[in-house]
Structures are given as structure tokens and as C-alpha cells.
Design a protein around this motif. Sequence first.
Motif, mmCIF file in Angstrom:
data_model
loop_
_atom_site.group_PDB
_atom_site.id
_atom_site.type_symbol
_atom_site.label_atom_id
_atom_site.label_comp_id
_atom_site.label_asym_id
_atom_site.label_seq_id
_atom_site.Cartn_x
_atom_site.Cartn_y
_atom_site.Cartn_z
ATOM 1 N N ALA A 56 -15.056 -39.796 24.851
ATOM 2 C CA ALA A 56 -13.851 -40.017 25.652
ATOM 3 C C ALA A 56 -13.884 -41.387 26.322
ATOM 4 O O ALA A 56 -12.867 -42.096 26.355
ATOM 5 N N LEU A 57 -15.038 -41.779 26.845
ATOM 6 C CA LEU A 57 -15.163 -43.108 27.450
ATOM 7 C C LEU A 57 -14.932 -44.206 26.413
ATOM 8 O O LEU A 57 -14.281 -45.216 26.701
ATOM 9 N N LEU A 61 -12.003 -47.057 26.573
ATOM 10 C CA LEU A 61 -12.289 -48.493 26.506
ATOM 11 C C LEU A 61 -11.541 -49.166 25.362
ATOM 12 O O LEU A 61 -11.060 -50.299 25.501
ATOM 13 N N ARG A 62 -11.431 -48.486 24.232
ATOM 14 C CA ARG A 62 -10.689 -49.059 23.096
ATOM 15 C C ARG A 62 -9.229 -49.308 23.470
ATOM 16 O O ARG A 62 -8.633 -50.300 23.052
ATOM 17 N N LEU A 68 -12.951 -55.930 23.366
ATOM 18 C CA LEU A 68 -14.411 -55.751 23.424
ATOM 19 C C LEU A 68 -14.977 -55.413 22.049
ATOM 20 O O LEU A 68 -14.356 -54.689 21.280
ATOM 21 N N THR A 69 -16.165 -55.923 21.792
ATOM 22 C CA THR A 69 -16.826 -55.575 20.534
ATOM 23 C C THR A 69 -17.394 -54.159 20.640
ATOM 24 O O THR A 69 -17.552 -53.616 21.744
ATOM 25 N N GLU A 70 -17.721 -53.592 19.502
ATOM 26 C CA GLU A 70 -18.277 -52.233 19.479
ATOM 27 C C GLU A 70 -19.599 -52.174 20.244
ATOM 28 O O GLU A 70 -19.877 -51.212 20.962
ATOM 29 N N SER A 75 -22.524 -50.256 24.970
ATOM 30 C CA SER A 75 -23.373 -50.551 26.118
ATOM 31 C C SER A 75 -22.731 -50.051 27.414
ATOM 32 O O SER A 75 -23.395 -49.455 28.266
ATOM 33 N N ILE A 76 -21.442 -50.279 27.575
ATOM 34 C CA ILE A 76 -20.735 -49.816 28.775
ATOM 35 C C ILE A 76 -20.745 -48.296 28.841
ATOM 36 O O ILE A 76 -20.996 -47.707 29.896
#
Length: 103
Positions: A56-57, A61-62, A68-70, A75-76
Motif C-alpha cells: 500500500a505504501l 508513493l507511485r 522516484l525510482t523503484e 528504500s522509503i
Amino acid sequence: LVDYFRDEFVNFAWRMHGMTEQPTEQQVQFELRRWASLRMQTLWRTVDGMTKGHKALDVLLRLQRPNLTEQVRDSICRDKFQCLVAMQLYGEFKVGSPELEAA
């Protein structure tokens, strides 16, 4: 559980019987325990639900930060999500057992 979820158990039995490879006894036990655990509120169901938080996070983020890169997203997500599981086996220890004394 089998009596209460008769139709689901029949479907489970058909799935196990219809596998392309003959399942080992360990696989059958694992799948049977999994089937039973998913029908009651057990540790398995709780942890299974919690592990979906990482996905879900990632989806959030997507949508919010598509640039942002994968690797950065992963990492986040790891930094934001942690799952610690503990289980107590109340009925497993007898008075005077070394396990009980250690606790």
C-alpha cells in the motif's frame, strides 16, 4: 471448521487433489493449516494483513511521487514500515519446565 465451511473445504480438497504434481505430506499439512488459519482471526491472518501495508505504501508513493525510482521507493517503504511479530504459547508449558522457568 470443516463443518462450518463445508463448501470451501470441498473446494480446497479439489484443489489439492487436482495439483499437477502429487503434493508431499508436508505440503498438504502446510496448506491445510493455512486454510484453517485463514478462516479464523489467527496470527497468520494478522501478519498477512499487516504485510500488505508495504504494498500500500508503494502504491501511494507511485501516485504521489511518480518521479522516484523503484530503488528509492523501496528504500522509503522499508524505512516507513516495520513488522514485529511475537506469539505466546500459553498451553504449551508445564509447571517446572525449563521453558517456563526461563520466562
